[in-house]
Design a protein around this motif. Structure first.
Motif, PDB file in Angstrom:
ATOM      1  N   ASP A  20      36.149  36.247  24.258  1.00 23.23           N
ATOM      2  CA  ASP A  20      35.121  35.652  25.125  1.00 23.23           C
ATOM      3  C   ASP A  20      34.260  36.703  25.829  1.00 23.23           C
ATOM      4  O   ASP A  20      33.386  36.374  26.620  1.00 23.23           O
ATOM      5  N   GLY A  21      34.532  37.979  25.543  1.00 21.92           N
ATOM      6  CA  GLY A  21      33.677  39.046  26.060  1.00 21.92           C
ATOM      7  C   GLY A  21      33.938  39.467  27.492  1.00 21.92           C
ATOM      8  O   GLY A  21      33.148  40.207  28.076  1.00 21.92           O
ATOM      9  N   THR A  22      35.059  39.041  28.072  1.00 25.26           N
ATOM     10  CA  THR A  22      35.320  39.363  29.479  1.00 25.26           C
ATOM     11  C   THR A  22      36.354  40.462  29.679  1.00 25.26           C
ATOM     12  O   THR A  22      36.654  40.815  30.818  1.00 25.26           O
ATOM     13  N   ALA A  28      38.418  46.318  34.312  1.00 23.70           N
ATOM     14  CA  ALA A  28      37.790  47.051  35.415  1.00 23.70           C
ATOM     15  C   ALA A  28      38.303  46.550  36.761  1.00 23.70           C
ATOM     16  O   ALA A  28      38.568  47.351  37.662  1.00 23.70           O
ATOM     17  N   LYS A  29      38.480  45.247  36.891  1.00 28.96           N
ATOM     18  CA  LYS A  29      38.993  44.673  38.142  1.00 28.96           C
ATOM     19  C   LYS A  29      40.394  45.197  38.448  1.00 28.96           C
ATOM     20  O   LYS A  29      40.696  45.587  39.580  1.00 28.96           O
ATOM     21  N   ASP A  32      40.194  49.090  39.114  1.00 24.68           N
ATOM     22  CA  ASP A  32      39.557  49.362  40.409  1.00 24.68           C
ATOM     23  C   ASP A  32      40.514  49.086  41.566  1.00 24.68           C
ATOM     24  O   ASP A  32      40.518  49.803  42.561  1.00 24.68           O
ATOM     25  N   ALA A  33      41.333  48.058  41.431  1.00 23.97           N
ATOM     26  CA  ALA A  33      42.293  47.732  42.488  1.00 23.97           C
ATOM     27  C   ALA A  33      43.427  48.740  42.534  1.00 23.97           C
ATOM     28  O   ALA A  33      43.907  49.101  43.611  1.00 23.97           O
ATOM     29  N   MET A  34      43.861  49.230  41.359  1.00 23.90           N
ATOM     30  CA  MET A  34      45.008  50.142  41.290  1.00 23.90           C
ATOM     31  C   MET A  34      44.645  51.588  41.610  1.00 23.90           C
ATOM     32  O   MET A  34      45.473  52.327  42.107  1.00 23.90           O
ATOM     33  N   PRO A  68      49.095  42.354  38.778  1.00 23.51           N
ATOM     34  CA  PRO A  68      47.865  42.133  37.987  1.00 23.51           C
ATOM     35  C   PRO A  68      48.133  42.070  36.484  1.00 23.51           C
ATOM     36  O   PRO A  68      47.527  41.262  35.771  1.00 23.51           O
ATOM     37  N   TRP A  69      49.053  42.884  35.996  1.00 26.18           N
ATOM     38  CA  TRP A  69      49.393  42.889  34.563  1.00 26.18           C
ATOM     39  C   TRP A  69      50.215  41.660  34.205  1.00 26.18           C
ATOM     40  O   TRP A  69      49.984  41.031  33.165  1.00 26.18           O
TER      41      TRP A  69
END
Length: 101
Positions: A20-22, A28-29, A32-34, A68-69
């Motif tokens: 779906d291209g995301t 990145a989200k 960026d948080a880690m 997150p994972w």
């Protein structure tokens, strides 16, 4: 404390994010948080994987690095304490060797 975070990522739902291209936005989200010291993406056990170097000030931070994972990819995470060469030099191996002859 410097930790090696080894992530085993199953094909699904990762493939769905690719289709779906995301996937770029999702990865990145998480990164960026880690804010990992280093991040490497590789094959692991015939599947996708990531190896990240992260710094934890307290063990209570482990969920912030693993969830997150878990929640995004249903991934498995392994944490290992790691040392730089300078850390190993400070470990006192000579004294330990003498003590445990």
């Amino acid at each position: 404390m410097r930790m090696l975070l080894n992530v085993h990522i199953p094909h699904e739902p990762f493939n769905a994010f690719v289709r779906d291209g995301t996937i770029g936005e999702v990865m990145a989200k998480i990164l960026d948080a880690m804010k990992p010291e280093a991040a490497y993406f590789t094959e692991q056990s015939r599947g996708r994987g990531a190896v990240l170097v992260v710094n934890l000030d307290d063990p209570s931070q482990i969920p912030a690095f693993a969830e997150p994972w878990f929640l995004t990819f249903n991934a498995d995470c392994e944490f290992r304490v790691v040392m730089l060469p300078e850390d190993l030099q400070k470990a006192g191996l000579e004294a330990l060797g003498a003590k445990w002859k």
